[in-house]
Design a protein around this motif. Structure first.
Motif, PDB file in Angstrom:
ATOM      1  N   ARG A 287       8.742  -7.570   0.292  1.00  0.00           N
ATOM      2  CA  ARG A 287       9.350  -8.793  -0.379  1.00  0.00           C
ATOM      3  C   ARG A 287       8.414  -9.106  -1.693  1.00  0.00           C
ATOM      4  O   ARG A 287       7.018  -8.823  -1.677  1.00  0.00           O
ATOM      5  N   ASP A 288       8.839  -9.708  -2.633  1.00  0.00           N
ATOM      6  CA  ASP A 288       8.330 -10.103  -3.916  1.00  0.00           C
ATOM      7  C   ASP A 288       7.433 -11.463  -3.599  1.00  0.00           C
ATOM      8  O   ASP A 288       8.129 -12.545  -3.947  1.00  0.00           O
ATOM      9  N   GLU A 289       6.828 -11.276  -2.689  1.00  0.00           N
ATOM     10  CA  GLU A 289       5.881 -12.574  -2.310  1.00  0.00           C
ATOM     11  C   GLU A 289       4.447 -12.302  -2.565  1.00  0.00           C
ATOM     12  O   GLU A 289       3.881 -11.096  -2.459  1.00  0.00           O
ATOM     13  N   GLU A 290       3.790 -13.391  -3.078  1.00  0.00           N
ATOM     14  CA  GLU A 290       2.378 -13.152  -3.469  1.00  0.00           C
ATOM     15  C   GLU A 290       1.627 -12.724  -2.546  1.00  0.00           C
ATOM     16  O   GLU A 290       0.802 -11.924  -2.734  1.00  0.00           O
ATOM     17  N   LYS A 291       1.601 -12.964  -1.089  1.00  0.00           N
ATOM     18  CA  LYS A 291       0.578 -12.571  -0.202  1.00  0.00           C
ATOM     19  C   LYS A 291       0.849 -11.148  -0.150  1.00  0.00           C
ATOM     20  O   LYS A 291      -0.294 -10.276   0.412  1.00  0.00           O
ATOM     21  N   TYR A 292       1.889 -10.433  -0.218  1.00  0.00           N
ATOM     22  CA  TYR A 292       2.024  -9.017  -0.149  1.00  0.00           C
ATOM     23  C   TYR A 292       1.640  -8.308  -1.445  1.00  0.00           C
ATOM     24  O   TYR A 292       0.908  -7.352  -1.402  1.00  0.00           O
ATOM     25  N   ALA A 293       2.065  -8.927  -2.611  1.00  0.00           N
ATOM     26  CA  ALA A 293       1.839  -8.327  -3.799  1.00  0.00           C
ATOM     27  C   ALA A 293       0.065  -8.130  -4.178  1.00  0.00           C
ATOM     28  O   ALA A 293      -0.218  -7.318  -4.833  1.00  0.00           O
ATOM     29  N   ARG A 294      -0.510  -9.137  -3.619  1.00  0.00           N
ATOM     30  CA  ARG A 294      -1.851  -9.280  -3.762  1.00  0.00           C
ATOM     31  C   ARG A 294      -2.659  -8.368  -3.100  1.00  0.00           C
ATOM     32  O   ARG A 294      -3.846  -8.285  -3.329  1.00  0.00           O
ATOM     33  N   GLU A 295      -1.848  -7.722  -2.268  1.00  0.00           N
ATOM     34  CA  GLU A 295      -2.687  -6.707  -1.382  1.00  0.00           C
ATOM     35  C   GLU A 295      -2.224  -5.231  -1.500  1.00  0.00           C
ATOM     36  O   GLU A 295      -2.770  -4.281  -0.883  1.00  0.00           O
ATOM     37  N   TYR A 296      -1.476  -4.775  -2.596  1.00  0.00           N
ATOM     38  CA  TYR A 296      -1.040  -3.746  -2.819  1.00  0.00           C
ATOM     39  C   TYR A 296      -2.256  -2.887  -3.358  1.00  0.00           C
ATOM     40  O   TYR A 296      -2.835  -3.233  -4.379  1.00  0.00           O
ATOM     41  N   PRO A 297      -2.549  -1.628  -3.015  1.00  0.00           N
ATOM     42  CA  PRO A 297      -3.714  -1.005  -3.427  1.00  0.00           C
ATOM     43  C   PRO A 297      -3.002  -0.010  -4.634  1.00  0.00           C
ATOM     44  O   PRO A 297      -3.770   0.882  -5.314  1.00  0.00           O
ATOM     45  N   THR A 298      -1.496   0.076  -4.752  1.00  0.00           N
ATOM     46  CA  THR A 298      -1.303   1.166  -5.764  1.00  0.00           C
ATOM     47  C   THR A 298      -0.904   0.552  -7.088  1.00  0.00           C
ATOM     48  O   THR A 298      -0.956  -0.623  -7.381  1.00  0.00           O
ATOM     49  N   LEU A 299      -0.479   1.494  -7.895  1.00  0.00           N
ATOM     50  CA  LEU A 299      -0.284   0.772  -9.215  1.00  0.00           C
ATOM     51  C   LEU A 299       1.272   0.539  -9.195  1.00  0.00           C
ATOM     52  O   LEU A 299       2.196   0.841  -8.358  1.00  0.00           O
ATOM     53  N   GLN A 300       1.455  -0.480 -10.220  1.00  0.00           N
ATOM     54  CA  GLN A 300       2.882  -1.150 -10.083  1.00  0.00           C
ATOM     55  C   GLN A 300       3.273  -1.311 -11.752  1.00  0.00           C
ATOM     56  O   GLN A 300       2.414  -1.340 -12.633  1.00  0.00           O
ATOM     57  N   GLY A 330     -11.626  -2.544  -5.411  1.00  0.00           N
ATOM     58  CA  GLY A 330     -10.188  -2.445  -5.185  1.00  0.00           C
ATOM     59  C   GLY A 330      -9.855  -2.888  -3.840  1.00  0.00           C
ATOM     60  O   GLY A 330     -10.456  -2.940  -2.790  1.00  0.00           O
ATOM     61  N   LYS A 331      -8.544  -3.214  -3.800  1.00  0.00           N
ATOM     62  CA  LYS A 331      -7.939  -3.136  -2.381  1.00  0.00           C
ATOM     63  C   LYS A 331      -8.181  -2.025  -1.540  1.00  0.00           C
ATOM     64  O   LYS A 331      -8.410  -2.245  -0.127  1.00  0.00           O
ATOM     65  N   ASP A 332      -8.001  -1.049  -1.815  1.00  0.00           N
ATOM     66  CA  ASP A 332      -8.127   0.242  -1.290  1.00  0.00           C
ATOM     67  C   ASP A 332      -8.111   1.365  -2.198  1.00  0.00           C
ATOM     68  O   ASP A 332      -7.763   1.172  -3.329  1.00  0.00           O
ATOM     69  N   TRP A 333      -8.599   2.506  -1.768  1.00  0.00           N
ATOM     70  CA  TRP A 333      -8.590   3.600  -2.611  1.00  0.00           C
ATOM     71  C   TRP A 333      -7.663   4.428  -2.380  1.00  0.00           C
ATOM     72  O   TRP A 333      -6.991   4.829  -1.479  1.00  0.00           O
ATOM     73  N   THR A 334      -6.766   4.849  -3.523  1.00  0.00           N
ATOM     74  CA  THR A 334      -5.734   5.669  -3.479  1.00  0.00           C
ATOM     75  C   THR A 334      -5.778   6.766  -4.248  1.00  0.00           C
ATOM     76  O   THR A 334      -5.207   7.897  -4.091  1.00  0.00           O
ATOM     77  N   GLY A 335      -6.729   7.044  -5.140  1.00  0.00           N
ATOM     78  CA  GLY A 335      -6.947   8.159  -5.912  1.00  0.00           C
ATOM     79  C   GLY A 335      -5.782   8.511  -6.796  1.00  0.00           C
ATOM     80  O   GLY A 335      -5.169   7.801  -7.075  1.00  0.00           O
ATOM     81  N   ASN A 336      -5.764   9.850  -7.217  1.00  0.00           N
ATOM     82  CA  ASN A 336      -4.647  10.416  -7.931  1.00  0.00           C
ATOM     83  C   ASN A 336      -3.484  10.509  -7.082  1.00  0.00           C
ATOM     84  O   ASN A 336      -3.689  10.399  -5.686  1.00  0.00           O
ATOM     85  N   SER A 337      -2.379  10.694  -7.569  1.00  0.00           N
ATOM     86  CA  SER A 337      -1.001  10.447  -6.791  1.00  0.00           C
ATOM     87  C   SER A 337       0.047  11.472  -7.059  1.00  0.00           C
ATOM     88  O   SER A 337      -0.170  12.245  -7.947  1.00  0.00           O
ATOM     89  N   VAL A 338       1.184  11.121  -6.718  1.00  0.00           N
ATOM     90  CA  VAL A 338       2.381  12.152  -7.029  1.00  0.00           C
ATOM     91  C   VAL A 338       3.212  11.167  -8.021  1.00  0.00           C
ATOM     92  O   VAL A 338       4.403  11.390  -7.773  1.00  0.00           O
ATOM     93  N   TYR A 339       2.674  11.092  -9.349  1.00  0.00           N
ATOM     94  CA  TYR A 339       3.696  10.216 -10.108  1.00  0.00           C
ATOM     95  C   TYR A 339       4.672  10.993 -10.780  1.00  0.00           C
ATOM     96  O   TYR A 339       5.894  10.446 -11.188  1.00  0.00           O
ATOM     97  N   LEU A 340       4.504  12.192 -10.968  1.00  0.00           N
ATOM     98  CA  LEU A 340       5.591  13.271 -11.318  1.00  0.00           C
ATOM     99  C   LEU A 340       6.620  13.308 -10.367  1.00  0.00           C
ATOM    100  O   LEU A 340       8.074  13.520 -11.080  1.00  0.00           O
TER     101      LEU A 340
END
Length: 378
Positions: A287-300, A330-340
């Motif tokens: 959900r678009d709630e700050e408590k979740y948004a602030r813990e995302y390790p991904t790019l948005q 950062g919140k967590d390490w994600t490294g490179n990903s599968v953006y393509l």
């Protein structure tokens, strides 16, 4: 080969402050060193000869193009529309999936569309850019839950895909590591493949950060008591993390409808070839709630107004909390990903539309029932 010319080789040794290449390998135990002669075939004389040689080797393989694969379990053989391949090979995407803002030739918009469409599909407003796999998404989501409520134990079904379970265990870490999470596995009913609610109740407690389950699960069974599982987890203050194959959501209720707080899943089924296992990807949605948004390790990717009246622009948001923006802080390490693959996913979802997902869902159920009857008749 590069740097093997005598002058270059000598310069490399000088910079490395060694007199002989063997000094570089002293740290490798002697019994681990190869001491024979490499039986390397002679070099082929042309690119044409190399192509012919490799083709002769590849012909020994039996591909899923010739024989349908029923393996599933994280890498599924679904039809990929030609337009998906066309989009991911366009130069504005394949050469600019990452880089500075000046490299954006539609990249940010297609990423925004990926998040928007997937959010609509799973019934959540906030979707990060894709991660390496279903398993990594689940691992990150459980760590998100633990950071949200400050607890250190997660509950998982014993029916979990063994490979995905190993990935999650890796993300939960060893006891010696900071942020370590204890894992409790809950039994499943062998006659139905579904979670054993009695065992789940006994596993819950005030230290549970999250309960994780998948729908459909590893056996292909639907957790008919999904709402009750969510209720039990919420009753002890835990987050509910649900894993899902989004291609099922044309006919199966989205996890947001039965209590999920964080939804994860695969993106491979949305217009990406199996690619010998290289087509996998995962997502996290909340959900678009700050408590979740602030813990995302991904790019948005978000959309905002510019200094020009009436003009909108796409851009990265909450970048500072990712490992890209803050490295080890950062919140967590994600490294490179599968953006393509997000380009293929967005293309597939826009092509299918709501009715398309209903049609493909009904088709999968019909074909699965037919296959089961055929196998059962043998």
């Amino acid at each position: 080969m590069a740097n093997t010319a005598p002058a270059s080789y000598k310069e490399l040794l000088r910079v490395a402050e060694v007199t002989d290449i063997e000094e570089v390998f002293e740290q490798i135990p002697d019994d681990h060193r190869f001491k024979g002669e490499w039986k390397v075939p002679k070099a082929l004389k042309s690119e044409a000869a190399l192509s012919k040689h490799l083709t002769s080797i590849l012909r020994k393989n039996i591909s899923a193009a010739d024989h349908i694969s029923f393996l599933g379990a994280g890498c599924w053989q679904h039809y990929v529309p030609a337009i998906c391949d066309e989009m991911v090979t366009r130069t504005e995407f394949s050469t600019n999936v990452w880089g500075t803002p000046s490299s954006d030739h539609g990249r940010n918009q297609v990423w925004f569309e990926f998040s928007s469409q997937l959010g609509e599909l799973v019934g959540m407003e906030f979707v990060g850019l894709p991660l390496y796999s279903y398993g990594t998404a689940a691992g990150h989501a459980l760590r998100m839950a633990a950071r949200i409520n400050g607890r250190n134990r997660v509950v998982l079904p014993a029916s979990l895909d063994p490979e995905r379970a190993k990935v999650i265990e890796t993300y939960c870490g060893y006891k010696e590591l900071n942020g370590h999470l204890e894992i409790t596995y809950v039994k499943f009913d062998p006659s139905t493949g579904r979670l054993d609610l009695a065992d789940l109740k006994s596993a819950l407690g005030s230290d549970v950060a999250a309960v994780y389950f998948e729908n459909p699960n590893y056996f292909g069974a639907l957790e008919s008591e999904a709402a009750e599982i969510s209720r039990l987890a919420h009753e002890v203050g835990g987050e509910v993390v649900v894993g899902v194959d989004p291609i099922s959501l044309g006919i199966v209720a989205a996890p947001s409808q039965y209590g999920a707080d964080i939804i994860v899943g695969t993106t491979q089924t949305l217009g990406v070839h199996m690619n010998a296992g290289g087509g996998v990807g995962g997502f996290i949605a909340t959900r678009d709630e700050e408590k979740y948004a602030r813990e995302y390790p991904t790019l948005q990717v978000s959309l905002t107004a510019t200094t020009e009246p009436g003009e909108m622009a796409f851009g990265l948001t909450l970048f500072h909390q990712s490992s890209y923006g803050s490295r080890e802080e950062g919140k967590d390490w994600t490294g490179n990903s599968v953006y393509l693959w997000a380009v293929a996913n967005a293309t597939y979802m826009s092509l299918m539309g709501p009715q398309g997902f209903i049609d493909v869902g009904n088709s999968i159920i019909a074909r699965a029932n037919y296959a089961a009857k055929q196998v059962g008749s043998v």
